[in-house]
Design a protein around this motif. Sequence first.
Motif, short mmCIF file in Angstrom:
data_model
loop_
_atom_site.label_atom_id
_atom_site.label_comp_id
_atom_site.label_asym_id
_atom_site.label_seq_id
_atom_site.Cartn_x
_atom_site.Cartn_y
_atom_site.Cartn_z
N SER A 11 0.81 -1.22 0.00
CA SER A 11 0.00 0.00 0.00
C SER A 11 0.84 1.27 0.00
O SER A 11 0.60 2.18 -0.78
CB SER A 11 -0.92 0.03 1.22
N THR A 12 1.82 1.34 0.90
CA THR A 12 2.57 2.59 1.05
C THR A 12 4.04 2.47 0.68
O THR A 12 4.77 3.46 0.72
CB THR A 12 2.50 3.10 2.51
N GLY A 13 4.50 1.28 0.33
CA GLY A 13 5.92 1.11 -0.01
C GLY A 13 6.83 1.27 1.19
O GLY A 13 7.93 1.80 1.07
N SER A 14 6.39 0.79 2.35
CA SER A 14 7.18 0.95 3.57
C SER A 14 8.08 -0.26 3.81
O SER A 14 7.64 -1.40 3.67
CB SER A 14 6.25 1.12 4.78
N PHE A 15 9.33 0.03 4.20
CA PHE A 15 10.29 -1.05 4.46
C PHE A 15 10.33 -1.37 5.94
O PHE A 15 10.62 -0.49 6.76
CB PHE A 15 11.69 -0.64 3.98
N ASP A 16 10.07 -2.63 6.28
CA ASP A 16 10.25 -3.04 7.67
C ASP A 16 11.73 -3.02 8.00
O ASP A 16 12.58 -3.13 7.10
CB ASP A 16 9.68 -4.45 7.88
N ASP A 17 12.04 -2.92 9.29
CA ASP A 17 13.43 -2.93 9.75
C ASP A 17 13.93 -4.38 9.71
O ASP A 17 13.73 -5.15 10.66
CB ASP A 17 13.48 -2.35 11.17
N LEU A 18 14.54 -4.74 8.60
CA LEU A 18 14.93 -6.14 8.38
C LEU A 18 16.02 -6.58 9.35
O LEU A 18 16.05 -7.74 9.77
CB LEU A 18 15.36 -6.36 6.93
N ASP A 19 16.89 -5.65 9.72
CA ASP A 19 17.94 -5.98 10.69
C ASP A 19 17.32 -6.38 12.03
O ASP A 19 17.74 -7.37 12.64
CB ASP A 19 18.86 -4.77 10.91
N ALA A 20 16.34 -5.60 12.46
CA ALA A 20 15.71 -5.88 13.76
C ALA A 20 14.97 -7.22 13.71
O ALA A 20 15.02 -8.01 14.66
CB ALA A 20 14.75 -4.75 14.13
N ILE A 21 14.29 -7.48 12.60
CA ILE A 21 13.56 -8.75 12.48
C ILE A 21 14.55 -9.92 12.46
O ILE A 21 14.34 -10.95 13.12
CB ILE A 21 12.68 -8.78 11.21
N ALA A 22 15.66 -9.72 11.72
CA ALA A 22 16.67 -10.78 11.64
C ALA A 22 17.21 -11.10 13.03
O ALA A 22 17.38 -12.28 13.39
CB ALA A 22 17.81 -10.35 10.72
N GLN A 63 9.01 5.83 0.86
CA GLN A 63 10.28 5.11 1.01
C GLN A 63 10.62 4.34 -0.25
O GLN A 63 11.73 3.86 -0.42
CB GLN A 63 10.18 4.14 2.19
N ALA A 64 9.63 4.19 -1.12
CA ALA A 64 9.86 3.52 -2.41
C ALA A 64 9.21 4.40 -3.48
O ALA A 64 9.09 5.60 -3.30
CB ALA A 64 9.27 2.12 -2.38
N ASN A 65 8.79 3.80 -4.59
CA ASN A 65 8.19 4.59 -5.66
C ASN A 65 6.67 4.66 -5.54
O ASN A 65 5.96 4.84 -6.52
CB ASN A 65 8.59 4.01 -7.03
N ILE A 66 6.17 4.44 -4.32
CA ILE A 66 4.73 4.46 -4.06
C ILE A 66 4.41 5.68 -3.18
O ILE A 66 5.06 5.88 -2.15
CB ILE A 66 4.30 3.16 -3.36
N VAL A 67 3.43 6.47 -3.60
CA VAL A 67 3.07 7.67 -2.84
C VAL A 67 1.57 7.65 -2.56
O VAL A 67 0.76 7.58 -3.49
CB VAL A 67 3.42 8.96 -3.63
N CYS A 68 1.19 7.72 -1.29
CA CYS A 68 -0.22 7.81 -0.91
C CYS A 68 -0.50 9.23 -0.42
O CYS A 68 0.26 9.78 0.38
CB CYS A 68 -0.55 6.81 0.19
N PHE A 69 -1.59 9.78 -0.90
CA PHE A 69 -1.90 11.17 -0.59
C PHE A 69 -3.40 11.37 -0.72
O PHE A 69 -4.11 10.48 -1.19
CB PHE A 69 -1.13 12.11 -1.54
N ARG A 70 -3.90 12.52 -0.29
CA ARG A 70 -5.31 12.78 -0.56
C ARG A 70 -5.62 14.26 -0.67
O ARG A 70 -4.86 15.12 -0.22
CB ARG A 70 -6.21 12.10 0.45
N PHE A 71 -6.74 14.49 -1.30
CA PHE A 71 -7.25 15.84 -1.48
C PHE A 71 -7.88 16.27 -0.16
O PHE A 71 -8.71 15.55 0.39
CB PHE A 71 -8.29 15.84 -2.60
N ARG A 72 -7.47 17.42 0.32
CA ARG A 72 -7.99 17.86 1.61
C ARG A 72 -8.24 19.36 1.57
O ARG A 72 -7.37 20.16 1.88
CB ARG A 72 -6.99 17.53 2.70
N PRO A 73 -9.45 19.75 1.15
CA PRO A 73 -9.75 21.18 1.05
C PRO A 73 -9.79 21.82 2.42
O PRO A 73 -10.05 21.15 3.42
CB PRO A 73 -11.13 21.19 0.39
N ALA A 74 -9.51 23.12 2.45
CA ALA A 74 -9.55 23.85 3.72
C ALA A 74 -10.99 23.93 4.21
O ALA A 74 -11.93 23.91 3.42
CB ALA A 74 -8.98 25.25 3.51
N GLY A 75 -11.17 23.98 5.50
CA GLY A 75 -12.50 24.14 6.07
C GLY A 75 -13.32 22.86 5.96
O GLY A 75 -12.81 21.79 5.68
N ASP A 76 -14.62 23.00 6.20
CA ASP A 76 -15.49 21.82 6.17
C ASP A 76 -15.80 21.41 4.75
O ASP A 76 -15.92 22.24 3.86
CB ASP A 76 -16.81 22.13 6.90
#
Length: 474
Positions: free
Chosen positions: A237-248, A394-407
């Motif tokens: 979903s977000t291209g996030s890398f787990d801490d592989l050293d810590a898991i290892a 962290q990779a080539n994946i970018v998650c973002f959204r449209f967020r207009p000001a106010g309600d």
Amino acid sequence: MSLERAYDPEWFRAEGHRLVDLLADYLHEAQAGTSLPVLAWQDPERAWDRCRVSVARPDVQELWQETLEQAIHLHHPGYIGHQINPCVPVAALAGLVSDLLNNGMGVYEMGVPGTAMERLILRETCQRLGLPESADGFLTSGGTLANLTALVGMRQMAIERYPDSDPQQFTLLVSDQAHYCVERAARTMGWGPGGVVKIPTDARFCMRTPLLGPAADEAQAAGRQVVGVVGSACSTSTGSFDDLDAIAQFCRERNLWFHVDGAHGAGLAFSPQYRDRLKGVQHADSLILDFHKMLMMPAIISAVIFREGDHGYRTFFDDAHYLWSSPEEQQWYNLAQRTFECTKSMMALKVFSVLKVFGPELFAEHVDRLMEHAEEFARIVDAHPLFELATWPQANIVCFRFRPAGDTERPLDELQARIREKIVRGSKFYIVQTRLRDETWLRVTVGNAFTSRKDFQRLLVELVSQAERVGAES
Ligand SMILES: *Cc1c(COP(=O)(O)O)cnc(C)c1O
């Protein structure tokens, strides 16, 4: 006489030349991105009707033309949706060769050149990943099957490691962002609802590795046998890398199997600039990589790698003796000893063509370009008052959204979905959406190396104007 005509080499020559011309013209047009829509959206019933009409007309060039028109165009700079990247043309040509030869690859004689190429590709890949000499692997059809294959291998080792445990009580620890196919694999192996324990993630969607210990203890206390941990490198979903050293390290302390799902991100190993995102991957007991995600290959080509190459042979040791003269012997050249597939395509020729013609540096160049462009897109989004990032990429994946000001009149989630639908039907860009912590976000994978700053700026303009339209419809 249809058979003679169908196999006539001169028919093949004539139609083949026309096809290559058609595809070269198509590539020009798709890459320019000016005249062709990225996807000419049509509803499924219309596609079905066209297909039924088309089948009655025996014109192959017309068929290919129609296929080009209706397909989604990954070479179009507006294609920044899913993770599959535009196929590098040399690999498509290699595909023509491998399809025509139709070597089945299961046993040596049925794929002599492809088998040797596969060995070289795996050696190159293991080396880039920093794995020891003992590491070895093979290619298989897709990341889903690759994960299942590696995890069945892990299960086999676990049966030997925990002889007193019931294999149906085995449990894997994964992050809550892991690809769904990991859970599916556990279910396929009959591990039931407790077969996967999901470890929560932090603000960047990376596994909170300090929670591994308590989660493992809890599962053990509930009567499960924890056998391994899966690190995502990166998450889908977000291209996030787990801490592989810590898991290892955790796996070492507890004597657990460490599997890395590198379907998307393990290709970074080819890039001197970005390979440190995979830090710790060299400790993996098994890992997988999709060549069709960041490495320009046509779908689907995946690698399964075992740190001890021997483990790859033990996965399916007792099956299909009729295929091999001496099944107890490990024969690197009889690939079906280790793959789920019996017959598989000569996929190695496609990867090998790139290595031979352009060198592994082409993979590095591609990965670097995608990473830089994704960062650039994130900077543009971040600087825009009407958009927000889910997290820095962290990779080539970018998650973002449209967020207009106010309600806003509409809930934010619904707004994103409506905007995306309009973007896709507008046929200038192809983007996707995802759910993150119960919210809907827009998602871009910069998989096309030729999508650049001006395309990103145009996308934001387009998103704002579609958002206004959605607003006007309420
Ligand atoms: C894409 C992906 C998969 C599935 O791979 P396929 O080739 O689509 O079967 C598995 N894990 C991760 C992290 C992925 O991104």
